[in-house]
Write an enzyme that holds these catalytic residues in place. Sequence first.
Site, PDB file in Angstrom:
ATOM      1  CD  GLU A  70     -10.303  -0.537  30.991  1.00  0.00           C
ATOM      2  OE1 GLU A  70      -9.453  -0.829  32.105  1.00  0.00           O
ATOM      3  OE2 GLU A  70     -10.015   0.246  30.196  1.00  0.00           O
ATOM      4  CB  ALA A  88      17.829  18.827  10.928  1.00  0.00           C
ATOM      5  CD1 TRP A 145      14.815  24.486   2.895  1.00  0.00           C
ATOM      6  CD2 TRP A 145      13.453  23.691   5.425  1.00  0.00           C
ATOM      7  NE1 TRP A 145      13.308  25.270   3.476  1.00  0.00           N
ATOM      8  CE2 TRP A 145      13.082  24.534   4.736  1.00  0.00           C
ATOM      9  CE3 TRP A 145      14.124  23.111   6.731  1.00  0.00           C
ATOM     10  CZ2 TRP A 145      12.225  25.123   5.174  1.00  0.00           C
ATOM     11  CZ3 TRP A 145      12.460  24.176   7.416  1.00  0.00           C
ATOM     12  CH2 TRP A 145      11.862  24.766   6.586  1.00  0.00           C
ATOM     13  CB  THR A 168      16.152  28.198  17.379  1.00  0.00           C
ATOM     14  OG1 THR A 168      16.643  27.519  18.256  1.00  0.00           O
ATOM     15  CG2 THR A 168      15.103  27.639  16.889  1.00  0.00           C
ATOM     16  NE  ARG A 219       3.444  24.436   7.817  1.00  0.00           N
ATOM     17  CZ  ARG A 219       4.737  24.717   8.866  1.00  0.00           C
ATOM     18  NH1 ARG A 219       4.523  24.561  10.297  1.00  0.00           N
ATOM     19  NH2 ARG A 219       5.632  24.209   8.149  1.00  0.00           N
ATOM     20  CB  SER A 223      15.864  35.142  30.462  1.00  0.00           C
ATOM     21  OG  SER A 223      15.855  33.810  29.915  1.00  0.00           O
ATOM     22  CD  GLU A 230      10.415  21.004  15.874  1.00  0.00           C
ATOM     23  OE1 GLU A 230      10.885  21.928  14.863  1.00  0.00           O
ATOM     24  OE2 GLU A 230       9.055  21.356  15.886  1.00  0.00           O
TER      25      GLU A 230
END
Length: 371
Positions: free
Chosen positions: A56, A158, A174, A200, A211, A225, A297
Site C-alpha cells: 500500500e 521424482a 538420476w 533419504t 544452486r 529419531s 523431498e
Amino acid sequence: MTDESTDVRFMERALELARKGEGWVEPNPTVGCVVARRQQIVGEGWHRKYGAPHAETEALRQAGAAARGATLYVNLEPCCHHGQTPPCTEAIIEAGVDRVVVGIQDPFPAVSGQGIAALRCRGITVDVGILDDAARRLCAPYLKRVETGVPWVIGKWAMTLDGKVATVSGDSRWISGTAARDKVHALRGRVDAIMVGRRTAEHDDPLLTARPAGPRTATRIVVDSRATLTLESRLVQTARQVPVIAAVGPEADDGRCQRLRNAGVEVLGLPGSDPSQRLLALLRELAKRQMTRVLVEGGGRLLGALRDLDQLDEVHAFMALKLVGGRNAGSPIAGRGLSRIADAWHVLPVQIERAGEDIYVHGLVQRGGDS
C-alpha cells in the site's frame, strides 16, 4: 461509480503484483496493491522484501496527489499496527483515498478486521471479497501458519512412469533430468526449510541447497529419531555454512547427539513415543520460528506420515518416461494410505508442463470430497 468488472480487473493486477514477493517477504504475506482513479491505474506496488515498505505504501507513493479521491485495491486487509513498518491504514487515510477494495481479511490477531474497521471509522468505503478465492490461494501458506500454527508443507518427488522413486537396489540418481533439477533448485530457493527422512539422507547424501541461491536460504532438516546421521554426510559437513536440524526422539543416544552438536548441527529433541505426534510437534516448532513454507523431498515414509496427518498442502512431482519395475522398489508416498478411491485427494488446480525430457506436475492438494 465503479462496476464489478473494473474491480475484478484491478484486483487481478494486485494479485499479479503480489506474486512478485513470493520467497522474499516471508514470514509476511505476499501483498500487491493498485491505486486507480477514473478507470486508470495511478499507482501500484507490492511488498518486495521482509522489512521493506508494504504494498500500500509503495502504491500510494507512486500515485502521489492522484491518490486523493481514488480507489485502492489490495489482496489482503491493510495492517493497522506498528511492526517492521508503520500501519498501512494511516498511510491510506492520510493519502485521502475514498474507497478500499480488499480481497480477504487478515487473520493475524493484531489486524483481523481491525484494519477494515479503522478505515471505515474515517469514512472510507471498504468492500471485502473481490476475487477472495484467488486471494486465499495466493496467501494460503501464510494463512495456514497464522490460523493453525503449522507451516505450509510442499511434497516433492521424482519418479518413473511406473511410479518408482528408486530401483530395487535403492538407486535413484538420476531419475529426472537436468531441467527438472533446475526447477527443484528454484523451488528450494523460495522456502524456509527443506526436510528429508533419515533414510533419504543416508542413501542419497544430499546437500539440499539451492544452486544457484534463491531469495531464501532454507534450513535443512533430517527427521532422525535415533540421531544416526553420520558425521561424514554432506549435510553435517556443511552445517556451519547452512543450518541443519536433526529432529530426534527420546530414544536418540546422547553421545551421538553431542557429536552432531559439536559438528554444528542443531539437535532438536521431540518428546513422546508416537513418531506421528513428534512430526506434528516438529511442524509446530517450525511455525513458531516463523517458517512459512517447508519443502519435503522424501522419502516415502515421511511423505506418507505427513499425508496421514493431513499436512500435505502442495505437490511438485517430476515423472521421467522410464520403466524400472520391481515389487519392492520404492513409491513416493507410503503411510497408512486410503482404502477407497472415492476418498483420494486431488491436485487442483493443477499445472502440467514439460521439464526437458520429464513431465512436471504441480498444484495444490484438495482433500477427498472437495473436488
